[in-house]
Design a protein around this motif. Sequence first.
Motif, PDB file in Angstrom:
ATOM      1  N   THR A 194      17.302  51.582  26.509  1.00  0.00           N
ATOM      2  CA  THR A 194      18.143  50.593  26.729  1.00  0.00           C
ATOM      3  C   THR A 194      19.228  50.654  25.572  1.00  0.00           C
ATOM      4  O   THR A 194      18.834  50.474  24.315  1.00  0.00           O
ATOM      5  CB  THR A 194      17.500  49.098  26.556  1.00  0.00           C
ATOM      6  N   TYR A 195      20.411  50.156  25.847  1.00  0.00           N
ATOM      7  CA  TYR A 195      21.519  50.002  25.042  1.00  0.00           C
ATOM      8  C   TYR A 195      21.570  48.503  24.131  1.00  0.00           C
ATOM      9  O   TYR A 195      21.374  47.478  25.169  1.00  0.00           O
ATOM     10  CB  TYR A 195      22.865  50.184  25.647  1.00  0.00           C
ATOM     11  N   THR A 196      22.101  48.438  22.978  1.00  0.00           N
ATOM     12  CA  THR A 196      22.599  47.362  22.385  1.00  0.00           C
ATOM     13  C   THR A 196      23.563  47.707  21.365  1.00  0.00           C
ATOM     14  O   THR A 196      23.229  48.817  20.887  1.00  0.00           O
ATOM     15  CB  THR A 196      21.242  46.620  21.727  1.00  0.00           C
ATOM     16  N   GLY A 197      24.515  47.037  21.263  1.00  0.00           N
ATOM     17  CA  GLY A 197      25.424  47.387  20.216  1.00  0.00           C
ATOM     18  C   GLY A 197      26.891  46.756  20.400  1.00  0.00           C
ATOM     19  O   GLY A 197      26.989  45.756  20.957  1.00  0.00           O
ATOM     20  N   THR A 198      27.842  47.330  19.617  1.00  0.00           N
ATOM     21  CA  THR A 198      29.145  46.954  19.533  1.00  0.00           C
ATOM     22  C   THR A 198      29.893  47.917  19.969  1.00  0.00           C
ATOM     23  O   THR A 198      31.339  47.843  20.127  1.00  0.00           O
ATOM     24  CB  THR A 198      29.601  46.450  18.091  1.00  0.00           C
ATOM     25  N   ALA A 199      29.589  49.238  20.099  1.00  0.00           N
ATOM     26  CA  ALA A 199      30.516  50.354  20.483  1.00  0.00           C
ATOM     27  C   ALA A 199      30.865  50.335  21.989  1.00  0.00           C
ATOM     28  O   ALA A 199      31.810  50.859  22.671  1.00  0.00           O
ATOM     29  CB  ALA A 199      30.020  51.606  19.886  1.00  0.00           C
ATOM     30  N   GLY A 200      29.920  49.696  22.953  1.00  0.00           N
ATOM     31  CA  GLY A 200      30.076  49.643  24.400  1.00  0.00           C
ATOM     32  C   GLY A 200      28.904  50.914  24.657  1.00  0.00           C
ATOM     33  O   GLY A 200      28.662  51.935  24.235  1.00  0.00           O
ATOM     34  N   ASP A 201      28.396  50.650  25.959  1.00  0.00           N
ATOM     35  CA  ASP A 201      27.354  51.573  26.514  1.00  0.00           C
ATOM     36  C   ASP A 201      28.071  52.825  27.313  1.00  0.00           C
ATOM     37  O   ASP A 201      27.976  52.795  28.353  1.00  0.00           O
ATOM     38  CB  ASP A 201      26.530  51.096  27.450  1.00  0.00           C
ATOM     39  N   ALA A 202      28.529  53.691  26.428  1.00  0.00           N
ATOM     40  CA  ALA A 202      29.350  54.994  26.934  1.00  0.00           C
ATOM     41  C   ALA A 202      28.504  56.133  27.260  1.00  0.00           C
ATOM     42  O   ALA A 202      28.604  56.955  28.155  1.00  0.00           O
ATOM     43  CB  ALA A 202      30.157  55.396  26.008  1.00  0.00           C
ATOM     44  N   MET A 203      26.894  56.156  27.012  1.00  0.00           N
ATOM     45  CA  MET A 203      26.089  57.151  27.195  1.00  0.00           C
ATOM     46  C   MET A 203      25.530  56.873  28.557  1.00  0.00           C
ATOM     47  O   MET A 203      25.269  58.025  29.203  1.00  0.00           O
ATOM     48  CB  MET A 203      25.127  57.455  26.132  1.00  0.00           C
ATOM     49  N   THR A 204      25.245  55.860  28.952  1.00  0.00           N
ATOM     50  CA  THR A 204      24.560  55.574  30.450  1.00  0.00           C
ATOM     51  C   THR A 204      25.404  54.786  31.409  1.00  0.00           C
ATOM     52  O   THR A 204      25.129  53.915  32.008  1.00  0.00           O
ATOM     53  CB  THR A 204      23.203  55.094  30.059  1.00  0.00           C
ATOM     54  N   SER A 205      26.577  55.688  31.472  1.00  0.00           N
ATOM     55  CA  SER A 205      27.551  55.130  32.307  1.00  0.00           C
ATOM     56  C   SER A 205      27.031  55.003  33.760  1.00  0.00           C
ATOM     57  O   SER A 205      26.292  55.920  34.036  1.00  0.00           O
ATOM     58  CB  SER A 205      28.827  55.697  32.175  1.00  0.00           C
ATOM     59  N   THR A 206      27.495  53.980  34.561  1.00  0.00           N
ATOM     60  CA  THR A 206      26.965  54.085  35.935  1.00  0.00           C
ATOM     61  C   THR A 206      27.653  54.948  36.802  1.00  0.00           C
ATOM     62  O   THR A 206      27.089  55.435  37.888  1.00  0.00           O
ATOM     63  CB  THR A 206      27.150  52.593  36.610  1.00  0.00           C
ATOM     64  N   SER A 207      28.786  55.658  36.502  1.00  0.00           N
ATOM     65  CA  SER A 207      29.569  56.809  37.155  1.00  0.00           C
ATOM     66  C   SER A 207      28.795  57.911  36.909  1.00  0.00           C
ATOM     67  O   SER A 207      28.666  58.661  35.880  1.00  0.00           O
ATOM     68  CB  SER A 207      30.953  56.712  36.701  1.00  0.00           C
ATOM     69  N   SER A 208      28.485  58.746  38.022  1.00  0.00           N
ATOM     70  CA  SER A 208      27.764  59.901  37.778  1.00  0.00           C
ATOM     71  C   SER A 208      28.704  61.004  37.083  1.00  0.00           C
ATOM     72  O   SER A 208      28.199  62.123  36.444  1.00  0.00           O
ATOM     73  CB  SER A 208      27.445  60.360  39.422  1.00  0.00           C
ATOM     74  N   SER A 209      29.994  60.776  37.150  1.00  0.00           N
ATOM     75  CA  SER A 209      31.083  61.769  36.754  1.00  0.00           C
ATOM     76  C   SER A 209      30.970  61.906  35.202  1.00  0.00           C
ATOM     77  O   SER A 209      31.561  62.920  34.646  1.00  0.00           O
ATOM     78  CB  SER A 209      32.460  61.730  37.108  1.00  0.00           C
ATOM     79  N   TYR A 210      30.517  60.484  34.765  1.00  0.00           N
ATOM     80  CA  TYR A 210      30.696  60.433  33.192  1.00  0.00           C
ATOM     81  C   TYR A 210      29.349  60.242  32.354  1.00  0.00           C
ATOM     82  O   TYR A 210      29.552  59.907  31.163  1.00  0.00           O
ATOM     83  CB  TYR A 210      31.684  59.254  32.981  1.00  0.00           C
ATOM     84  N   VAL A 211      28.394  60.047  33.282  1.00  0.00           N
ATOM     85  CA  VAL A 211      27.238  59.805  32.625  1.00  0.00           C
ATOM     86  C   VAL A 211      26.625  61.007  31.535  1.00  0.00           C
ATOM     87  O   VAL A 211      26.833  62.042  31.905  1.00  0.00           O
ATOM     88  CB  VAL A 211      26.098  59.358  33.701  1.00  0.00           C
ATOM     89  N   HIS A 212      25.913  60.591  30.542  1.00  0.00           N
ATOM     90  CA  HIS A 212      25.198  61.720  29.608  1.00  0.00           C
ATOM     91  C   HIS A 212      23.943  61.567  29.512  1.00  0.00           C
ATOM     92  O   HIS A 212      23.049  62.568  29.347  1.00  0.00           O
ATOM     93  CB  HIS A 212      26.035  61.555  28.381  1.00  0.00           C
TER      94      HIS A 212
END
Length: 278
Positions: A194-212
Amino acid sequence: MAAQHSHLLFFTCVLALLAPLLAVDIENLNILKGNLDEIINLPTQELNSDQDGGNMRQSRSNDLQQAEHRWPKDCSELPAGSPSGIYIIQPTGLHQLVVYCEMNVTDGGWTVIQRNRYNTEITWAESWSTYKYGFGNVQTDYWLGTEYIYQIAKQKVYQVKFVIWDATNATKFADYNLFSVEDMSQGYRLRLGTYTGTAGDAMTSTSSSYVHDNMKFSAKDQDQDTYSGNCASNYGGGWWYSACYSVRLNVKGAITWGSLCNGNCKASVILIKPASYC
């Protein structure tokens, strides 16, 4: 003559005890351009003796203790109050590794697995095998090695902190309460919590094209992404790509973290340590 022979035998034994330390088998030292003099927890190798040899017995005892030295399994096992810097660790079942330990961020004990700056000297356009065993300079920018990241993170339940310096050089962070990497047979697949923070949750994006999250690791000669082409080859460095990215940290001059900074981030650091609740 007998006394000289005895002294020679003694020093031969001492040197035999010191040999493992004088040539410490640090697998990634040369790859990561480390320097033995910079390692904070390297035991002293000096022999101390007065003129009549009165303290040689104590010196030999110290040598035995050094030969049996137990290295920390990761940076979280360093003593409280240890400074940030270069240390030797030895994950369970593995040889010694040189790493940078960050002791000043959020209670310390973080093992640095990646560091990069926009003006880095590293190209990051490396092969699968180079990413596997690591490269760079442990004092500046480096990748610890995908295999070593896996070996460290399998010891316990780990968490991860991504620290990002955005285009204005402001520090942001993204914490994931779980972090693991599967073994090489599974493509070093990344698993995040689970994400917390100030940078934004860019690693678990809901888009299948951009998820890591849940992606295998790809390099220019090992394409394991979900794109029709090769993301690592097209975009400059190895990473857990999908098709292709919202995060790109292993790249020269174009560090990206979601909408926070698209190709103009100033720097990144990835830190891991055992999860505090486990």
